[in-house]
Design a protein around this motif. Structure first.
Motif, PDB file in Angstrom:
ATOM      1  N   ASN A 169      11.260  -5.523   7.065  1.00 64.57           N
ATOM      2  CA  ASN A 169      11.945  -4.465   7.810  1.00 64.57           C
ATOM      3  C   ASN A 169      11.203  -4.098   9.092  1.00 64.57           C
ATOM      4  OD1 ASN A 169      14.075  -4.080   5.957  1.00 64.57           O
ATOM      5  ND2 ASN A 169      12.751  -2.881   4.623  1.00 64.57           N
ATOM      6  N   ILE A 170       9.888  -4.233   9.062  1.00 63.34           N
ATOM      7  CA  ILE A 170       9.084  -3.907  10.248  1.00 63.34           C
ATOM      8  C   ILE A 170       8.523  -5.200  10.836  1.00 63.34           C
ATOM      9  CG2 ILE A 170       7.026  -2.715  11.076  1.00 63.34           C
ATOM     10  CD1 ILE A 170       7.492  -0.608   8.965  1.00 63.34           C
ATOM     11  N   VAL A 171       8.894  -5.484  12.060  1.00 65.87           N
ATOM     12  CA  VAL A 171       8.452  -6.707  12.721  1.00 65.87           C
ATOM     13  C   VAL A 171       7.087  -6.513  13.363  1.00 65.87           C
ATOM     14  CG1 VAL A 171       8.989  -8.383  14.522  1.00 65.87           C
ATOM     15  CG2 VAL A 171      10.838  -7.392  13.156  1.00 65.87           C
ATOM     16  N   TYR A 172       6.862  -5.330  13.911  1.00 62.63           N
ATOM     17  CA  TYR A 172       5.576  -5.054  14.568  1.00 62.63           C
ATOM     18  C   TYR A 172       5.218  -3.583  14.409  1.00 62.63           C
ATOM     19  CZ  TYR A 172       2.189  -3.852  18.135  1.00 62.63           C
ATOM     20  OH  TYR A 172       1.076  -3.361  18.764  1.00 62.63           O
ATOM     21  N   HIS A 173       3.927  -3.338  14.271  1.00 62.89           N
ATOM     22  CA  HIS A 173       3.429  -1.963  14.294  1.00 62.89           C
ATOM     23  C   HIS A 173       2.000  -1.991  14.795  1.00 62.89           C
ATOM     24  CE1 HIS A 173       1.558  -3.307  10.516  1.00 62.89           C
ATOM     25  NE2 HIS A 173       0.678  -2.337  10.726  1.00 62.89           N
ATOM     26  N   ASP A 174       1.591  -0.900  15.399  1.00 59.60           N
ATOM     27  CA  ASP A 174       0.206  -0.757  15.853  1.00 59.60           C
ATOM     28  C   ASP A 174      -0.672  -0.558  14.620  1.00 59.60           C
ATOM     29  OD1 ASP A 174      -2.275   0.344  16.782  1.00 59.60           O
ATOM     30  OD2 ASP A 174      -1.282   0.786  18.692  1.00 59.60           O
ATOM     31  N   GLU A 175      -1.747  -1.323  14.508  1.00 65.78           N
ATOM     32  CA  GLU A 175      -2.623  -1.237  13.333  1.00 65.78           C
ATOM     33  C   GLU A 175      -3.160   0.175  13.135  1.00 65.78           C
ATOM     34  OE1 GLU A 175      -3.221  -3.466  11.083  1.00 65.78           O
ATOM     35  OE2 GLU A 175      -2.039  -5.047  12.049  1.00 65.78           O
ATOM     36  N   ALA A 176      -3.249   0.931  14.216  1.00 65.98           N
ATOM     37  CA  ALA A 176      -3.839   2.262  14.129  1.00 65.98           C
ATOM     38  C   ALA A 176      -2.970   3.251  13.358  1.00 65.98           C
ATOM     39  CB  ALA A 176      -4.113   2.806  15.529  1.00 65.98           C
ATOM     40  N   ILE A 177      -1.690   2.940  13.169  1.00 72.33           N
ATOM     41  CA  ILE A 177      -0.824   3.871  12.423  1.00 72.33           C
ATOM     42  C   ILE A 177      -0.666   3.444  10.966  1.00 72.33           C
ATOM     43  CG2 ILE A 177       0.443   4.452  14.532  1.00 72.33           C
ATOM     44  CD1 ILE A 177       2.823   2.851  13.352  1.00 72.33           C
ATOM     45  N   ASP A 178      -1.473   2.478  10.536  1.00 72.20           N
ATOM     46  CA  ASP A 178      -1.405   1.989   9.158  1.00 72.20           C
ATOM     47  C   ASP A 178      -2.197   2.930   8.244  1.00 72.20           C
ATOM     48  OD1 ASP A 178      -1.402   0.604   6.792  1.00 72.20           O
ATOM     49  OD2 ASP A 178      -1.797  -1.341   7.709  1.00 72.20           O
ATOM     50  N   MET A 179      -1.520   3.538   7.287  1.00 75.49           N
ATOM     51  CA  MET A 179      -2.152   4.480   6.366  1.00 75.49           C
ATOM     52  C   MET A 179      -2.610   3.826   5.066  1.00 75.49           C
ATOM     53  SD  MET A 179       0.506   7.703   6.764  1.00 75.49           S
ATOM     54  CE  MET A 179      -0.320   8.649   5.490  1.00 75.49           C
ATOM     55  N   THR A 180      -2.534   2.493   4.988  1.00 74.58           N
ATOM     56  CA  THR A 180      -2.840   1.799   3.736  1.00 74.58           C
ATOM     57  C   THR A 180      -4.255   2.070   3.244  1.00 74.58           C
ATOM     58  OG1 THR A 180      -1.279   0.040   4.306  1.00 74.58           O
ATOM     59  CG2 THR A 180      -2.897  -0.437   2.585  1.00 74.58           C
ATOM     60  N   ASN A 181      -5.244   1.950   4.134  1.00 67.40           N
ATOM     61  CA  ASN A 181      -6.633   2.154   3.710  1.00 67.40           C
ATOM     62  C   ASN A 181      -6.881   3.587   3.263  1.00 67.40           C
ATOM     63  OD1 ASN A 181      -7.359  -0.505   4.213  1.00 67.40           O
ATOM     64  ND2 ASN A 181      -7.995  -0.096   6.314  1.00 67.40           N
ATOM     65  N   GLY A 182      -6.310   4.547   3.989  1.00 65.04           N
ATOM     66  CA  GLY A 182      -6.474   5.940   3.607  1.00 65.04           C
ATOM     67  C   GLY A 182      -5.834   6.231   2.260  1.00 65.04           C
ATOM     68  N   THR A 183      -4.671   5.627   2.020  1.00 62.00           N
ATOM     69  CA  THR A 183      -3.975   5.817   0.743  1.00 62.00           C
ATOM     70  C   THR A 183      -4.741   5.150  -0.384  1.00 62.00           C
ATOM     71  OG1 THR A 183      -1.857   5.827   1.925  1.00 62.00           O
ATOM     72  CG2 THR A 183      -1.783   5.527  -0.452  1.00 62.00           C
ATOM     73  N   MET A 184      -5.310   3.984  -0.104  1.00 59.74           N
ATOM     74  CA  MET A 184      -6.118   3.279  -1.103  1.00 59.74           C
ATOM     75  C   MET A 184      -7.328   4.131  -1.486  1.00 59.74           C
ATOM     76  SD  MET A 184      -6.555   0.285  -2.799  1.00 59.74           S
ATOM     77  CE  MET A 184      -6.171  -1.252  -1.929  1.00 59.74           C
ATOM     78  N   ASP A 185      -7.962   4.746  -0.496  1.00 56.87           N
ATOM     79  CA  ASP A 185      -9.112   5.592  -0.758  1.00 56.87           C
ATOM     80  C   ASP A 185      -8.708   6.802  -1.604  1.00 56.87           C
ATOM     81  OD1 ASP A 185     -12.009   6.297  -0.007  1.00 56.87           O
ATOM     82  OD2 ASP A 185     -10.939   8.119   0.545  1.00 56.87           O
ATOM     83  N   TYR A 186      -7.574   7.377  -1.282  1.00 58.80           N
ATOM     84  CA  TYR A 186      -7.052   8.518  -2.047  1.00 58.80           C
ATOM     85  C   TYR A 186      -6.829   8.113  -3.502  1.00 58.80           C
ATOM     86  CZ  TYR A 186      -3.963  12.461  -3.220  1.00 58.80           C
ATOM     87  OH  TYR A 186      -3.386  13.558  -3.805  1.00 58.80           O
ATOM     88  N   LEU A 187      -6.209   6.948  -3.726  1.00 59.37           N
ATOM     89  CA  LEU A 187      -5.943   6.460  -5.078  1.00 59.37           C
ATOM     90  C   LEU A 187      -7.244   6.218  -5.830  1.00 59.37           C
ATOM     91  CD1 LEU A 187      -3.997   5.423  -7.262  1.00 59.37           C
ATOM     92  CD2 LEU A 187      -4.031   3.199  -6.135  1.00 59.37           C
ATOM     93  N   ASN A 188      -8.224   5.625  -5.161  1.00 64.67           N
ATOM     94  CA  ASN A 188      -9.514   5.364  -5.803  1.00 64.67           C
ATOM     95  C   ASN A 188     -10.150   6.662  -6.282  1.00 64.67           C
ATOM     96  OD1 ASN A 188      -9.449   2.583  -5.443  1.00 64.67           O
ATOM     97  ND2 ASN A 188     -10.467   2.659  -3.464  1.00 64.67           N
ATOM     98  N   ARG A 189     -10.102   7.677  -5.444  1.00 66.99           N
ATOM     99  CA  ARG A 189     -10.693   8.961  -5.806  1.00 66.99           C
ATOM    100  C   ARG A 189      -9.930   9.605  -6.955  1.00 66.99           C
ATOM    101  NH1 ARG A 189     -14.018  11.341  -1.753  1.00 66.99           N
ATOM    102  NH2 ARG A 189     -14.393   9.911  -0.028  1.00 66.99           N
ATOM    103  N   ALA A 190      -8.595   9.496  -6.920  1.00 66.21           N
ATOM    104  CA  ALA A 190      -7.769  10.071  -7.976  1.00 66.21           C
ATOM    105  C   ALA A 190      -8.047   9.398  -9.319  1.00 66.21           C
ATOM    106  CB  ALA A 190      -6.293   9.939  -7.612  1.00 66.21           C
ATOM    107  N   LEU A 191      -8.136   8.081  -9.319  1.00 69.26           N
ATOM    108  CA  LEU A 191      -8.397   7.354 -10.566  1.00 69.26           C
ATOM    109  C   LEU A 191      -9.790   7.658 -11.091  1.00 69.26           C
ATOM    110  CD1 LEU A 191      -6.789   3.870  -9.778  1.00 69.26           C
ATOM    111  CD2 LEU A 191      -5.858   5.718 -11.174  1.00 69.26           C
ATOM    112  N   LYS A 192     -10.732   7.854 -10.187  1.00 71.04           N
ATOM    113  CA  LYS A 192     -12.095   8.179 -10.604  1.00 71.04           C
ATOM    114  C   LYS A 192     -12.126   9.533 -11.282  1.00 71.04           C
ATOM    115  CE  LYS A 192     -16.844   8.606  -8.913  1.00 71.04           C
ATOM    116  NZ  LYS A 192     -17.729   8.550  -7.725  1.00 71.04           N
TER     117      LYS A 192
END
Length: 202
Positions: A169-192
């Protein structure tokens, strides 16, 4: 599960203060948009992989247990051949074999459903946390819309990979607006937090 998510949400303030600001927070005026690769998180998060491995190990253990029962069924079927068809011994053994086979099939169906349900719950529960993390990050950075995207690169040797790539669905996006790493960090903290005894959280 509600307590699980609530525990995760208590991390929001702490988590957000240590995460590097995304470009989404720097967007000037108008609607602010970010993206997140949920599939990547599910595939690479160590906590989720550990949970899935527990289910896979249970399935492997069950299959080993079934092998013994299959051998018993095979032996009972072989013994049936030693009796005269129509005799009382043959009929009795035939009923025993049928009963063993029926119970084995039922046990297999029940166990596989149980494991499938466990795996589904893993994805369901963790998706709730991921969604909560995305919401917390978006609200903190005043992002109006978070789109799901797939960062997987197309593999020309695999037709399905190419199809998935073409259908993105998304052909291009600026890497700076990618929230994946922040969300991954949030999940890691939640699981911990979820796996840490309450006494140790003081």
């Amino acid at each position: 599960m509600r307590l699980f998510v609530l525990s995760a949400l208590t991390l929001a303030t702490t988590t957000l203060t240590v995460l590097a600001p995304t470009a989404a927070s720097a967007q000037e005026g108008g609607h602010r948009i970010a993206v997140v690769d949920v599939a990547y998180i599910f595939k690479n998060n160590e906590g989720i992989k550990a949970q899935v491995k527990e289910v896979e190990d249970s399935l492997k253990s069950f299959d080993e247990e079934l092998q013994g029962k299959r051998n018993e069924l095979k032996s009972a079927a072989e013994k049936l051949k030693t009796f005269q068809p129509g005799s009382s011994d043959y009929i009795s053994q035939e009923e025993r074999v049928a009963s063993m086979e029926s119970k084995l099939r039922l046990e297999m169906a029940r166990k596989r459903k149980e494991l499938a349900d466990r795996e589904a719950k893993i994805y369901f529960d963790n998706y709730q946390i991921i969604a909560a993390g995305v919401k917390a990050l978006a609200q903190y950075h005043k992002v109006n819309l978070v789109l799901r995207y797939n960062s997987e690169e197309m593999d020309l040797e695999q037709g399905e990979s190419v199809i998935r790539g073409v259908m993105k669905n998304i052909v291009y996006h600026d890497e700076a607006i990618d929230m994946t790493n922040g969300t991954m960090d949030y999940l890691n903290r939640a699981l911990k937090v979820a796996t840490t005894p309450a006494a140790n959280r003081q």
